[in-house]
Write an enzyme that holds these catalytic residues in place. Structure first.
Site, PDB file in Angstrom:
ATOM      1  CE  LYS A   1      -6.514  -2.175   9.251  1.00 41.14           C
ATOM      2  NZ  LYS A   1      -5.378  -2.291   8.298  1.00 41.14           N
TER       3      LYS A   1
ATOM      4  CB  THR B   1      -7.518   0.934  -4.812  1.00 36.01           C
ATOM      5  OG1 THR B   1      -7.003   1.807  -3.790  1.00 36.01           O
ATOM      6  CG2 THR B   1      -7.180  -0.506  -4.484  1.00 36.01           C
TER       7      THR B   1
ATOM      8  NE  ARG C   1     -13.733   8.998  14.551  1.00 34.42           N
ATOM      9  CZ  ARG C   1     -14.903   8.731  15.148  1.00 34.42           C
ATOM     10  NH1 ARG C   1     -15.124   9.083  16.406  1.00 34.42           N
ATOM     11  NH2 ARG C   1     -15.854   8.089  14.484  1.00 34.42           N
TER      12      ARG C   1
ATOM     13  N   GLY D   1       0.821  -1.224   0.000  1.00 33.20           N
ATOM     14  CA  GLY D   1       0.000   0.000   0.000  1.00 33.20           C
ATOM     15  C   GLY D   1       0.846   1.262   0.000  1.00 33.20           C
TER      16      GLY D   1
ATOM     17  CG  ASP E   1      -5.388  -7.814  -5.017  1.00 33.87           C
ATOM     18  OD1 ASP E   1      -5.309  -7.659  -3.788  1.00 33.87           O
ATOM     19  OD2 ASP E   1      -6.471  -7.965  -5.624  1.00 33.87           O
TER      20      ASP E   1
ATOM     21  CE1 TYR F   1     -10.093   0.448   7.602  1.00 38.29           C
ATOM     22  CE2 TYR F   1     -10.904   1.519   9.604  1.00 38.29           C
ATOM     23  CZ  TYR F   1      -9.852   1.161   8.777  1.00 38.29           C
ATOM     24  OH  TYR F   1      -8.566   1.496   9.111  1.00 38.29           O
TER      25      TYR F   1
ATOM     26  CB  ALA G   1     -15.929  -5.878  11.333  1.00 34.47           C
TER      27      ALA G   1
ATOM     28  CB  THR H   1      -7.478   1.241  12.804  1.00 42.88           C
ATOM     29  OG1 THR H   1      -8.317   2.295  13.263  1.00 42.88           O
ATOM     30  CG2 THR H   1      -8.364   0.039  12.517  1.00 42.88           C
ATOM     31  CG  ASP H   2      -8.212   4.772  16.981  1.00 45.05           C
ATOM     32  OD1 ASP H   2      -8.777   4.550  15.893  1.00 45.05           O
ATOM     33  OD2 ASP H   2      -8.096   5.932  17.452  1.00 45.05           O
ATOM     34  CD  GLU H   3     -12.564   3.556  12.546  1.00 48.00           C
ATOM     35  OE1 GLU H   3     -13.441   2.738  12.212  1.00 48.00           O
ATOM     36  OE2 GLU H   3     -12.353   4.615  11.955  1.00 48.00           O
TER      37      GLU H   3
ATOM     38  CB  ILE I   1      -0.186   6.025   6.680  1.00 46.37           C
ATOM     39  CG1 ILE I   1      -1.458   6.720   7.172  1.00 46.37           C
ATOM     40  CG2 ILE I   1       0.820   5.903   7.829  1.00 46.37           C
ATOM     41  CD1 ILE I   1      -2.204   5.990   8.278  1.00 46.37           C
TER      42      ILE I   1
ATOM     43  CB  THR J   1      -7.945  -5.436   0.716  1.00 40.39           C
ATOM     44  OG1 THR J   1      -8.110  -5.395  -0.694  1.00 40.39           O
ATOM     45  CG2 THR J   1      -6.646  -4.743   1.102  1.00 40.39           C
TER      46      THR J   1
HETATM   47  P1  NAD Z   1      -5.109   4.785   1.968  1.00 42.44           P
HETATM   48  O1  NAD Z   1      -6.512   4.434   1.638  1.00 42.44           O
HETATM   49  O2  NAD Z   1      -4.651   6.192   1.785  1.00 42.44           O
HETATM   50  O3  NAD Z   1      -4.111   3.876   1.123  1.00 42.44           O
HETATM   51  C1  NAD Z   1      -4.298   2.505   0.960  1.00 42.44           C
HETATM   52  C2  NAD Z   1      -3.290   2.011  -0.071  1.00 42.44           C
HETATM   53  O4  NAD Z   1      -3.414   0.594  -0.168  1.00 42.44           O
HETATM   54  C3  NAD Z   1      -3.520   2.577  -1.476  1.00 42.44           C
HETATM   55  O5  NAD Z   1      -2.288   2.945  -2.062  1.00 42.44           O
HETATM   56  C4  NAD Z   1      -4.161   1.407  -2.230  1.00 42.44           C
HETATM   57  O6  NAD Z   1      -3.893   1.431  -3.621  1.00 42.44           O
HETATM   58  C5  NAD Z   1      -3.496   0.221  -1.537  1.00 42.44           C
HETATM   59  N1  NAD Z   1      -4.316  -1.006  -1.617  1.00 42.44           N
HETATM   60  C6  NAD Z   1      -5.645  -1.132  -1.347  1.00 42.44           C
HETATM   61  N2  NAD Z   1      -6.023  -2.420  -1.549  1.00 42.44           N
HETATM   62  C7  NAD Z   1      -4.920  -3.101  -1.929  1.00 42.44           C
HETATM   63  C8  NAD Z   1      -4.662  -4.460  -2.260  1.00 42.44           C
HETATM   64  N3  NAD Z   1      -5.635  -5.386  -2.265  1.00 42.44           N
HETATM   65  N4  NAD Z   1      -3.400  -4.821  -2.591  1.00 42.44           N
HETATM   66  C9  NAD Z   1      -2.401  -3.903  -2.600  1.00 42.44           C
HETATM   67  N5  NAD Z   1      -2.581  -2.604  -2.328  1.00 42.44           N
HETATM   68  C10 NAD Z   1      -3.822  -2.208  -1.980  1.00 42.44           C
HETATM   69  O7  NAD Z   1      -4.874   4.287   3.460  1.00 42.44           O
HETATM   70  P2  NAD Z   1      -4.213   5.019   4.713  1.00 42.44           P
HETATM   71  O8  NAD Z   1      -5.204   5.950   5.291  1.00 42.44           O
HETATM   72  O9  NAD Z   1      -2.871   5.496   4.367  1.00 42.44           O
HETATM   73  O10 NAD Z   1      -4.106   3.782   5.710  1.00 42.44           O
HETATM   74  C11 NAD Z   1      -2.993   2.909   5.648  1.00 42.44           C
HETATM   75  C12 NAD Z   1      -3.142   1.846   6.721  1.00 42.44           C
HETATM   76  O11 NAD Z   1      -3.202   2.452   8.009  1.00 42.44           O
HETATM   77  C13 NAD Z   1      -4.424   1.015   6.602  1.00 42.44           C
HETATM   78  O12 NAD Z   1      -4.103  -0.308   6.953  1.00 42.44           O
HETATM   79  C14 NAD Z   1      -5.364   1.628   7.625  1.00 42.44           C
HETATM   80  O13 NAD Z   1      -6.285   0.669   8.079  1.00 42.44           O
HETATM   81  C15 NAD Z   1      -4.382   2.050   8.691  1.00 42.44           C
HETATM   82  N6  NAD Z   1      -4.767   3.198   9.523  1.00 42.44           N
HETATM   83  C16 NAD Z   1      -5.167   4.370   8.949  1.00 42.44           C
HETATM   84  C17 NAD Z   1      -5.449   5.476   9.753  1.00 42.44           C
HETATM   85  C18 NAD Z   1      -5.887   6.794   9.153  1.00 42.44           C
HETATM   86  O14 NAD Z   1      -6.313   7.674   9.915  1.00 42.44           O
HETATM   87  N7  NAD Z   1      -5.785   7.009   7.860  1.00 42.44           N
HETATM   88  C19 NAD Z   1      -5.328   5.355  11.147  1.00 42.44           C
HETATM   89  C20 NAD Z   1      -4.941   4.130  11.696  1.00 42.44           C
HETATM   90  C21 NAD Z   1      -4.645   3.062  10.877  1.00 42.44           C
HETATM   91  O1  DAU Z   2      -9.317   6.028  13.963  1.00 43.89           O
HETATM   92  C1  DAU Z   2      -8.512   5.570  12.910  1.00 43.89           C
HETATM   93  C2  DAU Z   2      -9.328   5.561  11.634  1.00 43.89           C
HETATM   94  O2  DAU Z   2      -9.516   6.935  11.275  1.00 43.89           O
HETATM   95  C3  DAU Z   2      -8.671   4.809  10.499  1.00 43.89           C
HETATM   96  O3  DAU Z   2      -8.563   3.456  10.841  1.00 43.89           O
HETATM   97  C4  DAU Z   2      -9.474   4.959   9.201  1.00 43.89           C
HETATM   98  O4  DAU Z   2      -8.783   4.345   8.125  1.00 43.89           O
HETATM   99  C5  DAU Z   2      -9.630   6.439   8.902  1.00 43.89           C
HETATM  100  O5  DAU Z   2     -10.438   6.615   7.770  1.00 43.89           O
HETATM  101  C6  DAU Z   2     -10.236   7.165  10.099  1.00 43.89           C
HETATM  102  O6  DAU Z   2     -11.630   6.771  10.292  1.00 43.89           O
HETATM  103  P1  DAU Z   2     -12.762   7.849  10.683  1.00 43.89           P
HETATM  104  O7  DAU Z   2     -14.067   7.312  10.315  1.00 43.89           O
HETATM  105  O8  DAU Z   2     -12.555   8.326  12.087  1.00 43.89           O
HETATM  106  O9  DAU Z   2     -12.272   9.048   9.694  1.00 43.89           O
HETATM  107  P2  DAU Z   2     -13.109  10.048   8.771  1.00 43.89           P
HETATM  108  O10 DAU Z   2     -12.138  11.053   8.265  1.00 43.89           O
HETATM  109  O11 DAU Z   2     -13.964   9.348   7.794  1.00 43.89           O
HETATM  110  O12 DAU Z   2     -14.074  10.753   9.828  1.00 43.89           O
HETATM  111  C7  DAU Z   2     -13.545  11.448  10.960  1.00 43.89           C
HETATM  112  C8  DAU Z   2     -14.723  11.994  11.755  1.00 43.89           C
HETATM  113  O13 DAU Z   2     -15.359  13.014  10.960  1.00 43.89           O
HETATM  114  C9  DAU Z   2     -15.793  10.972  12.039  1.00 43.89           C
HETATM  115  O14 DAU Z   2     -16.338  11.211  13.315  1.00 43.89           O
HETATM  116  C10 DAU Z   2     -16.853  11.219  10.972  1.00 43.89           C
HETATM  117  C11 DAU Z   2     -16.735  12.713  10.703  1.00 43.89           C
HETATM  118  N1  DAU Z   2     -17.036  13.125   9.318  1.00 43.89           N
HETATM  119  C12 DAU Z   2     -16.406  12.486   8.301  1.00 43.89           C
HETATM  120  C13 DAU Z   2     -16.651  12.817   6.982  1.00 43.89           C
HETATM  121  C14 DAU Z   2     -15.950  12.108   5.854  1.00 43.89           C
HETATM  122  C15 DAU Z   2     -17.926  14.164   9.080  1.00 43.89           C
HETATM  123  O15 DAU Z   2     -18.482  14.779  10.018  1.00 43.89           O
HETATM  124  N2  DAU Z   2     -18.176  14.505   7.770  1.00 43.89           N
HETATM  125  C16 DAU Z   2     -17.573  13.877   6.719  1.00 43.89           C
HETATM  126  O16 DAU Z   2     -17.865  14.251   5.556  1.00 43.89           O
END
Ligand code: NAD
Ligand code: DAU
Length: 332
Positions: free
Chosen positions: A151, A37, A211, A8, A59, A147, A149, A123-125, A13, A98
């Site tokens: 993870k 993707t 959050r 990824g 993939d 999502y 579930a 994730t903390d989720e 990240i 995935t």
């Molecule tokens: P993102 O959606 O920005 O990026 C995901 C990447 O994975 C993309 O480059 C996509 O092309 C690739 N990918 C998706 N499916 C794939 C597959 N089947 N095979 C190979 N590559 C694939 O994600 P992110 O927000 O950077 O999150 C990265 C990781 O960190 C994830 O595991 C997510 O669960 C975890 N995480 C994210 C957050 C957050 O706030 N964004 C917080 C905690 C944990």
């Molecule tokens: O906590 C870690 C998680 O944080 C990661 O595991 C996920 O990959 C990442 O997407 C993120 O999940 P959230 O659902 O917390 O993030 P999101 O940015 O979608 O939403 C953050 C908060 O904002 C949530 O309480 C929902 C709210 N929100 C989100 C969107 C997209 C809104 O109020 N309006 C919006 O349009």
């Protein structure tokens, strides 16, 4: 650890991790396996040293591709995931492929190849929502959306390979991450870019969901720290210790972009919207990691990055994203 497979790596990240790690470790070579993707974007890696980076477009749900990418690597960090909660509520099958099957392929390959370390980014989720106090690593999991579930399923399955087959699996559970190169479906880049364009900021429900915000470089360093100093079979929380209600985040964004609160548009809540995430990261801190970026600095740097890099997000917002946006927000 001179050769690490990062999955990824074209995502938010992981691309920040790759930039951090190539800078930090001069002898490191990264093998980056990414399916590209809608969330994968090679623009995220545009200035890296290509001689120390091998890109494989594939993939993680394909076992042969995973084995090929991991061959000769000392460690693997699995970032690849379907990562957006709202999309998982619309349709979860890619999330299962995935986030669960993909992880299974990785730990299977690691068992066969005797990979030195397997770090699963989670994730903390997975803990679910908490009214007061903070979750520690030994608390039971209670994911409440498709999502989280998947993870939880992925990391639990992954960890069974430590207990059953001695595969050196480490799990990190990070909180909400923000910074440059985040796909603008997530609240922070969505609200910043909408505010720049004087478009409404769709705030779910009463805006009081909480959050915990973690700057992306701090998350990348936390994952790297757990990989190098953590113990196989252990889980490490990675927190920003920066809990904010969504409405506070929204006002901060408007202040930094220089726009008024009239842009805020309260809309129908997310189904099953978790009220508050909070994790205790004493365990990783005990290994010598701590977040270095304050909320004030992180927010200022992040908003400025989106203001200075319109070329990066305008392309995205005019593509597949438009269709998604209509589907997600059109009837709300
Ligand atoms: P993102 O959606 O920005 O990026 C995901 C990447 O994975 C993309 O480059 C996509 O092309 C690739 N990918 C998706 N499916 C794939 C597959 N089947 N095979 C190979 N590559 C694939 O994600 P992110 O927000 O950077 O999150 C990265 C990781 O960190 C994830 O595991 C997510 O669960 C975890 N995480 C994210 C957050 C957050 O706030 N964004 C917080 C905690 C944990
Ligand atoms: O906590 C870690 C998680 O944080 C990661 O595991 C996920 O990959 C990442 O997407 C993120 O999940 P959230 O659902 O917390 O993030 P999101 O940015 O979608 O939403 C953050 C908060 O904002 C949530 O309480 C929902 C709210 N929100 C989100 C969107 C997209 C809104 O109020 N309006 C919006 O349009």
């Amino acid at each position: 650890m001179n050769r690490i497979c990062v999955t990824g790596g074209a995502g938010f990240i992981a691309s920040n991790y790759i930039k951090f790690a190539l800078d930090e470790y001069p002898d490191l070579h990264i093998v980056n396996l990414d399916k590209l993707t809608y969330a994968g974007n090679m623009d995220n890696l545009k200035d890296i040293d290509e001689s120390r980076h091998t890109f494989i477009n594939g993939d993680i749900a394909d076992a042969d591709v995973v084995r090929k990418a991991m061959d000769g690597c000392d460690a693997i960090i699995n970032f690849a995931a379907d990562s957006h909660v709202d999309r998982s509520i619309m349709e979860a099958s890619d999330f299962i492929a995935t986030n669960v099957r993909g992880v299974h392929n990785i730990v299977e390959a690691a068992k066969e190849m005797k990979t030195h370390r397997v770090l699963l980014v989670s994730t903390d989720e997975v803990y679910g929502s908490i009214e007061s106090g903070s979750f520690v690593e030994t608390d039971p999991l209670g994911p409440r959306n498709p999502y989280s579930a998947t993870k939880a399923g992925g990391e639990l399955l992954g960890m069974t390979y430590f207990h059953t087959f001695d595969v050196p699996v480490i799990v990190t559970r990070g909180s909400n991450t923000y910074g440059p190169n985040q796909y603008p479906e997530k609240v922070l880049p969505l609200f910043v870019t909408n505010a720049i364009d004087d478009e409404p900021l769709p705030l779910y429900g009463d805006g009081k969901n909480v959050r915990d915000w973690l700057y992306v470089e701090d998350h990348a360093r936390g994952i790297d720290h757990a990989l190098r100093h953590g113990e196989p079979g252990q889980v490490y929380n990675v927190s920003g210790s920066n809990e904010k209600e969504n409405v506070t985040l929204t006002h901060k964004i408007l202040e930094l972009v220089g726009k008024g609160p009239d842009l805020i548009k309260p809309i129908q809540d997310r189904p099953g919207h978790d009220r508050r995430y909070s994790i205790d990261d004493t365990k990783l801190m005990g290994l010598g990691w701590k977040p270095l970026t304050s909320w004030e600095d992180g927010m200022a740097k992040t908003v400025k990055w989106y203001q200075d890099n319109e070329w990066w997000w305008r392309k995205i917002k005019s593509g597949e994203f438009r269709e998604y946006y209509e589907r997600q927000y059109g009837n709300k």
